[in-house]
Design an enzyme around this catalytic site. Sequence first.
Site, mmCIF file in Angstrom:
data_model
loop_
_atom_site.group_PDB
_atom_site.id
_atom_site.type_symbol
_atom_site.label_atom_id
_atom_site.label_comp_id
_atom_site.label_asym_id
_atom_site.label_seq_id
_atom_site.Cartn_x
_atom_site.Cartn_y
_atom_site.Cartn_z
ATOM 1 N N THR A 161 71.918 59.695 38.241
ATOM 2 C CA THR A 161 71.621 58.256 38.165
ATOM 3 C C THR A 161 70.569 57.965 37.092
ATOM 4 O OG1 THR A 161 72.085 58.062 40.493
ATOM 5 C CG2 THR A 161 70.733 56.330 39.562
ATOM 6 N N ILE A 210 73.413 67.671 51.833
ATOM 7 C CA ILE A 210 73.235 68.801 50.910
ATOM 8 C C ILE A 210 72.285 69.833 51.528
ATOM 9 C CG2 ILE A 210 72.635 69.463 48.554
ATOM 10 C CD1 ILE A 210 73.062 66.442 47.812
ATOM 11 N N PRO A 251 79.001 45.364 38.374
ATOM 12 C CA PRO A 251 77.984 45.455 37.328
ATOM 13 C C PRO A 251 77.208 46.763 37.472
ATOM 14 C CG PRO A 251 77.482 43.666 38.911
ATOM 15 C CD PRO A 251 78.805 44.250 39.300
ATOM 16 N N ASP A 307 62.409 67.346 58.833
ATOM 17 C CA ASP A 307 63.316 66.199 58.724
ATOM 18 C C ASP A 307 62.928 65.184 59.792
ATOM 19 O OD1 ASP A 307 65.777 64.528 58.634
ATOM 20 O OD2 ASP A 307 66.583 66.191 57.445
ATOM 21 N N SER A 324 68.780 63.301 40.162
ATOM 22 C CA SER A 324 70.109 62.692 40.184
ATOM 23 C C SER A 324 70.563 62.290 38.782
ATOM 24 C CB SER A 324 70.036 61.437 41.052
ATOM 25 O OG SER A 324 71.223 60.686 40.916
ATOM 26 N N LYS A 342 68.880 57.414 49.443
ATOM 27 C CA LYS A 342 69.767 57.625 48.287
ATOM 28 C C LYS A 342 70.796 56.534 48.044
ATOM 29 C CE LYS A 342 73.158 60.112 50.995
ATOM 30 N NZ LYS A 342 74.113 61.179 51.125
ATOM 31 N N LYS A 370 63.500 58.171 41.375
ATOM 32 C CA LYS A 370 63.746 59.570 41.003
ATOM 33 C C LYS A 370 63.099 59.885 39.648
ATOM 34 C CE LYS A 370 66.266 61.161 44.419
ATOM 35 N NZ LYS A 370 65.826 62.277 45.262
ATOM 36 N N ASP A 423 57.826 63.546 59.155
ATOM 37 C CA ASP A 423 58.042 62.674 57.997
ATOM 38 C C ASP A 423 57.259 63.205 56.802
ATOM 39 O OD1 ASP A 423 57.798 60.349 56.193
ATOM 40 O OD2 ASP A 423 58.651 59.239 57.878
ATOM 41 N N TYR A 438 66.548 52.973 43.064
ATOM 42 C CA TYR A 438 66.742 54.376 43.463
ATOM 43 C C TYR A 438 66.505 55.289 42.251
ATOM 44 C CZ TYR A 438 69.291 58.708 44.447
ATOM 45 O OH TYR A 438 69.648 60.029 44.569
ATOM 46 N N ASN A 481 78.611 54.608 50.696
ATOM 47 C CA ASN A 481 78.327 54.096 49.353
ATOM 48 C C ASN A 481 79.150 54.813 48.308
ATOM 49 O OD1 ASN A 481 75.895 52.436 49.923
ATOM 50 N ND2 ASN A 481 75.230 54.400 50.758
ATOM 51 N N ASN A 482 79.597 56.023 48.657
ATOM 52 C CA ASN A 482 80.246 56.849 47.655
ATOM 53 C C ASN A 482 81.749 56.915 47.879
ATOM 54 O OD1 ASN A 482 77.772 57.345 46.522
ATOM 55 N ND2 ASN A 482 77.425 59.174 47.766
HETATM 56 N N1 LIG Z 1 74.519 62.907 47.892
HETATM 57 C C1 LIG Z 1 74.448 62.481 46.644
HETATM 58 O O1 LIG Z 1 75.396 61.879 46.119
HETATM 59 C C2 LIG Z 1 73.210 62.744 45.808
HETATM 60 C C3 LIG Z 1 73.298 62.663 44.403
HETATM 61 C C4 LIG Z 1 72.145 62.891 43.645
HETATM 62 C C5 LIG Z 1 70.940 63.191 44.281
HETATM 63 N N2 LIG Z 1 70.889 63.244 45.641
HETATM 64 C C6 LIG Z 1 69.597 63.525 46.284
HETATM 65 O O2 LIG Z 1 69.714 64.702 47.083
HETATM 66 C C7 LIG Z 1 68.873 64.603 48.233
HETATM 67 C C8 LIG Z 1 69.699 64.912 49.461
HETATM 68 O O3 LIG Z 1 70.806 64.020 49.524
HETATM 69 P P1 LIG Z 1 71.853 64.048 50.727
HETATM 70 O O4 LIG Z 1 73.131 63.542 50.171
HETATM 71 O O5 LIG Z 1 71.821 65.344 51.414
HETATM 72 O O6 LIG Z 1 71.231 62.899 51.628
HETATM 73 P P2 LIG Z 1 71.039 62.831 53.206
HETATM 74 O O7 LIG Z 1 70.619 61.436 53.536
HETATM 75 O O8 LIG Z 1 72.237 63.395 53.903
HETATM 76 O O9 LIG Z 1 69.814 63.827 53.430
HETATM 77 C C9 LIG Z 1 68.469 63.429 53.280
HETATM 78 C C10 LIG Z 1 67.709 63.958 54.481
HETATM 79 O O10 LIG Z 1 66.345 63.548 54.358
HETATM 80 C C11 LIG Z 1 65.902 63.069 55.620
HETATM 81 N N3 LIG Z 1 64.801 62.132 55.375
HETATM 82 C C12 LIG Z 1 64.877 60.889 54.829
HETATM 83 N N4 LIG Z 1 63.639 60.347 54.764
HETATM 84 C C13 LIG Z 1 62.780 61.269 55.269
HETATM 85 C C14 LIG Z 1 61.373 61.300 55.472
HETATM 86 N N5 LIG Z 1 60.596 60.244 55.143
HETATM 87 N N6 LIG Z 1 60.815 62.405 56.013
HETATM 88 C C15 LIG Z 1 61.591 63.467 56.361
HETATM 89 N N7 LIG Z 1 62.922 63.484 56.203
HETATM 90 C C16 LIG Z 1 63.515 62.401 55.661
HETATM 91 C C17 LIG Z 1 67.129 62.439 56.243
HETATM 92 O O11 LIG Z 1 67.042 62.322 57.660
HETATM 93 C C18 LIG Z 1 68.224 63.408 55.811
HETATM 94 O O12 LIG Z 1 68.368 64.467 56.738
HETATM 95 C C19 LIG Z 1 68.287 63.194 48.200
HETATM 96 O O13 LIG Z 1 66.975 63.284 47.683
HETATM 97 C C20 LIG Z 1 69.199 62.436 47.260
HETATM 98 O O14 LIG Z 1 68.519 61.393 46.599
HETATM 99 C C21 LIG Z 1 71.998 63.053 46.416
#
Ligand SMILES: NC(=O)c1ccc[n+]([C@@H]2O[C@H](COP(=O)([O-])OP(=O)(O)OC[C@H]3O[C@@H](n4cnc5c(N)ncnc54)[C@H](O)[C@@H]3O)[C@@H](O)[C@H]2O)c1
Length: 355
Positions: free
Chosen positions: A135, A13, A302, A32, A133, A93, A161, A63, A157, A206-207
């Site tokens: 969720t 995203i 479940p 990142d 989310s 996630k 959140k 980080d 998870y 997962n999705n």
């Molecule tokens: N994709 C979905 O279905 C979904 C749904 C609801 C909420 N979200 C939330 O949206 C956000 C983005 O999701 P996404 O699908 O793009 O996931 P993603 O895993 O593709 O992106 C997350 C990014 O965060 C980076 N990251 C992880 N831990 C880190 C840390 N400690 N320090 C710095 N960077 C770190 C990862 O390298 C990655 O680039 C997440 O917070 C996720 O929980 C996603």
Amino acid sequence: MTSILITGGAGFIGSHTALVLLEAGHSLVVLDNFANSSPESLRRLLELAGPDAEARLTVATGDIRIRDDLERAFAAAPAGQPIEAVIHFAGLKAVGESVQHPLRYWDVNLGGSRQLLAAMQAQGCRTLVFSSSATLYGMPEQVPIPETAPIRPINPYGHSKAAVEQLLDDLSASEAGWRIARLRYFNPVGAHPSGRIGEDPRGIPNNLFPFVSQVAVGRRERLQVFGGDWPTADGSGVRDYIHVMDLAEGHRAALDTLLSEEPQLLTLNLGSGQGHSVLEVVAAFASASGCPVPYELVARRPGDAASSVADPALAAQRLGCRTRRGLAEMCRDGWAWQSANPNGYGTANPLEGGG
Ligand SMILES: NC(=O)c1ccc[n+]([C@@H]2O[C@H](COP(=O)([O-])OP(=O)(O)OC[C@H]3O[C@@H](n4cnc5c(N)ncnc54)[C@H](O)[C@@H]3O)[C@@H](O)[C@H]2O)c1
């Protein structure tokens, strides 16, 4: 032009949102650690954003849990343009993994967010868009689900959140001036229509959507459909899917709203408001790709709900925008990405000229 820090900006995203924000003329710092992404996504989004974008994107590898990394990211903003807002995507996630490794999820999702908020406070930056989310809603009692529905997550998870949402409540109550949007995403899918950037999950997806597209491209044999006896039209589970470009545009709108209105705490669903069953998604994807998507019906899992669909009315009203892309475009664009990158960013050819 606004200077924006995007945590997790190389992810699924984050990369699409970064592209939309670069196209809108903003300056970005991406923080990142590439735990679940590749720097290749940033290289490609720069290609898409055009020649003048490179000067407006700085990458800070680091980080969110580490204070020095956060300080470096804030310091990486262009001279004279301190970071005005943060979009916080970084996090873990995967629901199943969170059940096995709750400490890791609380550490990154809650600990990382706490550290980020402390850094924002120290820097005098009080504008935040947070990735929450659907969720959080657990097993919804009411569908479509309004933002006022009870928060009842059923896995670590979701708990992490919910804890960050609570922390944001507490913070905005403690000190005037915070502008915060908690955006509760439903199921983000699809890709940029160019097929150059998209979702690149590590290991077994997962999705549903990435799984279906990996079956279509021949990377996996067949899809397991969990439950064919739900009380839905065709017996398979119904979810609300949102095209990732609609979601990215929703972030731009949320940021514009926060920056143009009085300080506030906004909580909004980001979904399409349309439910699609698993079997509908399978058929739509097979039609978009021209490839068969074999599947088998297996027992319910479940913790799954029959149906989860957003009530998107409040987001439409507060952000002044609605989702524009339907299931056919989600499948078309998801397939453009998957078919050109059958192994995700891993197939990137470093000798490839135009990217
Ligand atoms: N994709 C979905 O279905 C979904 C749904 C609801 C909420 N979200 C939330 O949206 C956000 C983005 O999701 P996404 O699908 O793009 O996931 P993603 O895993 O593709 O992106 C997350 C990014 O965060 C980076 N990251 C992880 N831990 C880190 C840390 N400690 N320090 C710095 N960077 C770190 C990862 O390298 C990655 O680039 C997440 O917070 C996720 O929980 C996603």
